[in-house]
Design a protein around this motif. Structure first.
Motif, PDB file in Angstrom:
ATOM      1  N   ARG A 233      61.680   9.046  12.567  1.00 32.94           N
ATOM      2  CA  ARG A 233      60.705  10.101  12.886  1.00 32.94           C
ATOM      3  C   ARG A 233      60.257  10.062  14.350  1.00 32.94           C
ATOM      4  O   ARG A 233      60.009  11.101  14.945  1.00 32.94           O
ATOM      5  N   TYR A 234      60.163   8.872  14.926  1.00 30.52           N
ATOM      6  CA  TYR A 234      59.716   8.760  16.318  1.00 30.52           C
ATOM      7  C   TYR A 234      60.872   8.761  17.313  1.00 30.52           C
ATOM      8  O   TYR A 234      60.644   8.926  18.515  1.00 30.52           O
ATOM      9  N   GLY A 235      62.084   8.551  16.841  1.00 31.56           N
ATOM     10  CA  GLY A 235      63.264   8.654  17.696  1.00 31.56           C
ATOM     11  C   GLY A 235      63.240   7.733  18.899  1.00 31.56           C
ATOM     12  O   GLY A 235      62.962   6.541  18.798  1.00 31.56           O
ATOM     13  N   GLY A 236      63.520   8.298  20.071  1.00 31.91           N
ATOM     14  CA  GLY A 236      63.619   7.522  21.303  1.00 31.91           C
ATOM     15  C   GLY A 236      62.336   6.801  21.663  1.00 31.91           C
ATOM     16  O   GLY A 236      62.375   5.702  22.217  1.00 31.91           O
ATOM     17  N   HIS A 237      61.187   7.409  21.356  1.00 28.97           N
ATOM     18  CA  HIS A 237      59.911   6.755  21.659  1.00 28.97           C
ATOM     19  C   HIS A 237      59.787   5.434  20.898  1.00 28.97           C
ATOM     20  O   HIS A 237      59.325   4.435  21.445  1.00 28.97           O
TER      21      HIS A 237
ATOM     22  N   GLU B 116      51.579   0.230   5.191  1.00 24.31           N
ATOM     23  CA  GLU B 116      52.860  -0.085   5.817  1.00 24.31           C
ATOM     24  C   GLU B 116      53.752   1.151   5.735  1.00 24.31           C
ATOM     25  O   GLU B 116      53.782   1.862   4.721  1.00 24.31           O
ATOM     26  N   VAL B 117      54.459   1.413   6.818  1.00 23.55           N
ATOM     27  CA  VAL B 117      55.391   2.530   6.897  1.00 23.55           C
ATOM     28  C   VAL B 117      56.797   1.935   6.939  1.00 23.55           C
ATOM     29  O   VAL B 117      57.037   0.993   7.709  1.00 23.55           O
ATOM     30  N   PRO B 118      57.715   2.435   6.131  1.00 29.53           N
ATOM     31  CA  PRO B 118      59.077   1.897   6.180  1.00 29.53           C
ATOM     32  C   PRO B 118      59.641   1.951   7.604  1.00 29.53           C
ATOM     33  O   PRO B 118      59.584   2.988   8.276  1.00 29.53           O
ATOM     34  N   PHE B 119      60.149   0.828   8.060  1.00 29.73           N
ATOM     35  CA  PHE B 119      60.640   0.676   9.424  1.00 29.73           C
ATOM     36  C   PHE B 119      61.652   1.754   9.796  1.00 29.73           C
ATOM     37  O   PHE B 119      61.527   2.421  10.829  1.00 29.73           O
ATOM     38  N   ASP B 120      62.672   1.915   8.969  1.00 24.50           N
ATOM     39  CA  ASP B 120      63.731   2.880   9.280  1.00 24.50           C
ATOM     40  C   ASP B 120      63.206   4.316   9.304  1.00 24.50           C
ATOM     41  O   ASP B 120      63.677   5.139  10.093  1.00 24.50           O
TER      42      ASP B 120
ATOM     43  N   ARG C 280      51.174  14.331  10.436  1.00 26.52           N
ATOM     44  CA  ARG C 280      52.230  15.341  10.268  1.00 26.52           C
ATOM     45  C   ARG C 280      53.581  14.688   9.995  1.00 26.52           C
ATOM     46  O   ARG C 280      54.401  15.230   9.252  1.00 26.52           O
ATOM     47  N   LEU C 281      53.843  13.523  10.615  1.00 27.42           N
ATOM     48  CA  LEU C 281      55.150  12.882  10.501  1.00 27.42           C
ATOM     49  C   LEU C 281      55.395  12.190   9.161  1.00 27.42           C
ATOM     50  O   LEU C 281      56.544  12.014   8.762  1.00 27.42           O
ATOM     51  N   PHE C 282      54.322  11.778   8.475  1.00 27.78           N
ATOM     52  CA  PHE C 282      54.477  11.006   7.244  1.00 27.78           C
ATOM     53  C   PHE C 282      53.599  11.572   6.137  1.00 27.78           C
ATOM     54  O   PHE C 282      52.443  11.908   6.372  1.00 27.78           O
ATOM     55  N   THR C 283      54.151  11.630   4.944  1.00 30.98           N
ATOM     56  CA  THR C 283      53.344  12.012   3.784  1.00 30.98           C
ATOM     57  C   THR C 283      52.725  10.747   3.202  1.00 30.98           C
ATOM     58  O   THR C 283      53.222   9.636   3.427  1.00 30.98           O
TER      59      THR C 283
END
Length: 104
Positions: free
Chosen positions: A52-56, A43-47, A82-85
């Motif tokens: 990290r993904y912004g407008g997309h 699970e990735v924290p929603f916020d 790349r976006l998440f550790t």
């Protein structure tokens, strides 16, 4: 809504869903119907995903309906890595189909 990073046979992907758990039977059926029946999920924290993904992220989230409660946020596993550790991800959840017999 929940965000998950899935590690499946075809590679990593990020999904967005209105299901409360990746392990709900309906969710597992939806994934299996897309050819994803064995995976590791984090699970990735929603916020954090939203930031990290912004407008997309907003576009995908706004397209999520009750009848279509699973959306792919990112097919590009390299970008997701790349976006998440790993430290930012929740504990691993493992799922594989129950098989009556394994081939030797």
């Amino acid at each position: 809504m929940k965000v998950f990073m899935l590690m499946a046979g075809s590679g990593p992907l990020m999904i967005l869903t209105s299901h409360t758990s990746i392990e709900e039977p309906e969710m597992l059926e939806k994934l299996a119907s897309k050819g994803i029946d064995k995976f590791l999920a984090y699970e990735v924290p929603f916020d954090l995903a939203k930031a990290r993904y912004g407008g997309h992220f907003t576009v995908v989230a706004n397209d999520l309906h009750e009848t279509d409660d699973l959306r792919v946020l990112d097919y590009n596993g390299e970008r997701a890595f790349r976006l998440f550790t790993f430290a930012e991800l929740g504990p691993v959840m493992m799922h594989e189909p129950v098989e009556e017999k394994r081939a030797a």
